[in-house]
Design a protein around this motif. Structure first.
Motif, PDB file in Angstrom:
ATOM      1  N   UNK A  76     -13.670  63.788  93.850  1.00 42.35           N
ATOM      2  CA  UNK A  76     -13.170  64.896  94.646  1.00 42.35           C
ATOM      3  C   UNK A  76     -11.655  64.762  94.811  1.00 42.35           C
ATOM      4  N   UNK A  77     -11.066  65.683  95.532  1.00 40.09           N
ATOM      5  CA  UNK A  77      -9.615  65.727  95.617  1.00 40.09           C
ATOM      6  C   UNK A  77      -9.058  64.630  96.507  1.00 40.09           C
ATOM      7  N   UNK A  78      -7.735  64.465  96.424  1.00 42.19           N
ATOM      8  CA  UNK A  78      -7.038  63.554  97.330  1.00 42.19           C
ATOM      9  C   UNK A  78      -7.380  62.097  97.105  1.00 42.19           C
ATOM     10  N   UNK A  79      -7.529  61.373  98.228  1.00 41.62           N
ATOM     11  CA  UNK A  79      -7.763  59.930  98.165  1.00 41.62           C
ATOM     12  C   UNK A  79      -9.051  59.596  97.433  1.00 41.62           C
ATOM     13  N   UNK A  80     -10.104  60.364  97.646  1.00 39.44           N
ATOM     14  CA  UNK A  80     -11.386  60.080  96.992  1.00 39.44           C
ATOM     15  C   UNK A  80     -11.258  60.125  95.482  1.00 39.44           C
ATOM     16  N   UNK A  81     -10.376  61.019  94.980  1.00 44.10           N
ATOM     17  CA  UNK A  81     -10.167  61.121  93.546  1.00 44.10           C
ATOM     18  C   UNK A  81      -9.594  59.828  93.003  1.00 44.10           C
ATOM     19  N   UNK A  82      -8.625  59.238  93.691  1.00 44.28           N
ATOM     20  CA  UNK A  82      -8.046  57.972  93.253  1.00 44.28           C
ATOM     21  C   UNK A  82      -9.049  56.842  93.354  1.00 44.28           C
ATOM     22  N   UNK A  83      -9.887  56.875  94.394  1.00 46.53           N
ATOM     23  CA  UNK A  83     -10.869  55.818  94.564  1.00 46.53           C
ATOM     24  C   UNK A  83     -11.862  55.800  93.411  1.00 46.53           C
ATOM     25  N   UNK A  84     -12.295  56.990  92.978  1.00 48.17           N
ATOM     26  CA  UNK A  84     -13.247  57.016  91.884  1.00 48.17           C
ATOM     27  C   UNK A  84     -12.612  56.522  90.600  1.00 48.17           C
ATOM     28  N   UNK A  85     -11.328  56.833  90.393  1.00 46.25           N
ATOM     29  CA  UNK A  85     -10.651  56.286  89.231  1.00 46.25           C
ATOM     30  C   UNK A  85     -10.654  54.770  89.260  1.00 46.25           C
ATOM     31  N   UNK A  86     -10.439  54.199  90.428  1.00 44.52           N
ATOM     32  CA  UNK A  86     -10.474  52.753  90.568  1.00 44.52           C
ATOM     33  C   UNK A  86     -11.866  52.211  90.302  1.00 44.52           C
ATOM     34  N   UNK A  87     -12.883  52.930  90.736  1.00 39.63           N
ATOM     35  CA  UNK A  87     -14.259  52.507  90.491  1.00 39.63           C
ATOM     36  C   UNK A  87     -14.547  52.478  88.992  1.00 39.63           C
ATOM     37  N   UNK A  88     -14.127  53.508  88.283  1.00 35.84           N
ATOM     38  CA  UNK A  88     -14.366  53.564  86.842  1.00 35.84           C
ATOM     39  C   UNK A  88     -13.723  52.391  86.130  1.00 35.84           C
ATOM     40  N   UNK A  89     -12.496  52.070  86.498  1.00 37.91           N
ATOM     41  CA  UNK A  89     -11.811  50.931  85.885  1.00 37.91           C
ATOM     42  C   UNK A  89     -12.508  49.624  86.213  1.00 37.91           C
ATOM     43  N   UNK A  90     -12.908  49.455  87.461  1.00 38.64           N
ATOM     44  CA  UNK A  90     -13.567  48.217  87.865  1.00 38.64           C
ATOM     45  C   UNK A  90     -14.885  48.027  87.136  1.00 38.64           C
ATOM     46  N   UNK A  91     -15.644  49.101  87.007  1.00 37.75           N
ATOM     47  CA  UNK A  91     -16.925  49.004  86.315  1.00 37.75           C
ATOM     48  C   UNK A  91     -16.717  48.697  84.837  1.00 37.75           C
ATOM     49  N   UNK A  92     -15.757  49.370  84.210  1.00 41.74           N
ATOM     50  CA  UNK A  92     -15.480  49.111  82.797  1.00 41.74           C
ATOM     51  C   UNK A  92     -15.027  47.680  82.566  1.00 41.74           C
ATOM     52  N   UNK A  93     -14.369  47.102  83.568  1.00 39.36           N
ATOM     53  CA  UNK A  93     -13.829  45.752  83.415  1.00 39.36           C
ATOM     54  C   UNK A  93     -14.851  44.660  83.665  1.00 39.36           C
ATOM     55  N   UNK A  94     -15.964  44.963  84.321  1.00 40.58           N
ATOM     56  CA  UNK A  94     -16.870  43.893  84.744  1.00 40.58           C
ATOM     57  C   UNK A  94     -18.329  44.073  84.360  1.00 40.58           C
TER      58      UNK A  94
END
Length: 306
Positions: free
Chosen positions: A125-143
């Protein structure tokens, strides 16, 4: 990775469920569409997972976004809608839906332990949640222990039929690490499209002795080495997969991002080092996750990044 580990991974890849993470956003629903196609291709069940910390912030954030501050949808409604969308797309597909009240990155990495692959979107979703999901995607891809397919925000929300008719795989320096190549070959075979294998190479400005490298024969030896490494990585692929080989002078990340513009799926390897808890994505994988024009599959292996 020893033989027992390889066998376990192979068995899981054949029959483990395909997991997709959703959060109620339109990109995550498109990810559910893509994941349902992929699960149908593989002949495996689809598991839809919504991981959230509902009591802390998810309910209020979603309520503001949809304009209903008093009655935000329940997590079960969010995951249920995504599951129904997948069932409607593939009526014969077995679909389950789960809500996990936990940080999304932890919940999805845990779900990946028994999965043949994990699918996530890049934006929420927009705003902060949008950045959080991007971080989640990176974390999952990394681990994650299984291949992670990250769908770019502008992706076509379908795995089939193919849009561009090509799967691309980046081949790294260590030809023995063939997990990404095998994964890409299977994806190309399922879709009935060619596999393009790219090996990038660079000619150093100076030889080890400190003398400038002259053009000509010394330069060609680096390209010839790349060709040999590419052939070594592809030698055990099934005969029924059409393979196109390409060596490119320059950075691997640039060559792969360029290739992604005419591909349905871009596959790269990422190392998993025993005992290392930090970020486990190399520069190439990190770059294509941010800049690819198509879906990116990050395939874990024991070794160096492509």
């Amino acid at each position: 990775m020893n033989t027992a580990d390889e066998n376990a991974v192979a068995e899981r890849a054949l029959g483990g469920p395909l997991v997709v993470g959703v959060d109620g956003s339109e990109p995550s629903l498109r990810a559910a569409d893509w994941a349902s196609d992929e699960a149908a291709l593989r002949g495996v069940p689809l598991r839809v997972v919504y991981a959230c910390l509902w009591d802390r912030y998810e309910g209020a954030a979603l309520a503001r976004d949809i304009g209903e501050p008093t009655e935000p949808p329940l997590p079960q409604d969010v995951v249920g809608a995504a599951a129904e969308r997948a069932r409607a797309r593939h009526p014969g597909l077995r679909v389950t839906a789960d809500v996990v009240f936990e940080e999304p990155e932890y919940a999805l990495v845990r779900a990946a332990r028994n999965a043949s692959a994990l699918v996530v979107g890049t934006r929420g979703r927009s705003g902060l949640a949008e950045m959080l999901l991007g971080s989640v995607s990176l974390a999952v891809a990394a681990h994650a222990d299984c291949p992670v397919i990250v769908l770019r925000g502008s992706h076509d929300n379908q795995a089939t039929p193919p849009v561009h008719g090509r799967v691309v795989v980046g081949v790294g320096e260590d030809a023995k690490e063939s997990a990404a190549v095998r994964f890409a070959a299977e994806e190309a075979r399922r879709r009935g499209v060619p596999l393009e294998a790219i090996r990038a190479w660079r000619c150093p400005a100076y030889e080890p002795g400190g003398y400038p490298l002259m053009l000509g024969e010394p330069t060609r030896q680096y390209e010839e080495r790349a060709i040999e490494e590419l052939e070594g990585a592809l030698q055990d692929l099934p005969a029924d997969v059409e393979v196109r080989r390409r060596t490119v002078e320059g950075h691997a990340r640039r060559a792969l991002v360029d290739a992604s513009h005419s591909a349905d799926l871009l596959v790269v390897g990422a190392s998993r080092r025993e005992g290392q808890l930090g970020f486990q994505l190399g520069r190439t994988a990190h770059a294509v996750l941010h800049h690819s024009a198509c879906a990116v599959a990050i395939v874990p292996h024991r070794g160096h990044d492509a």
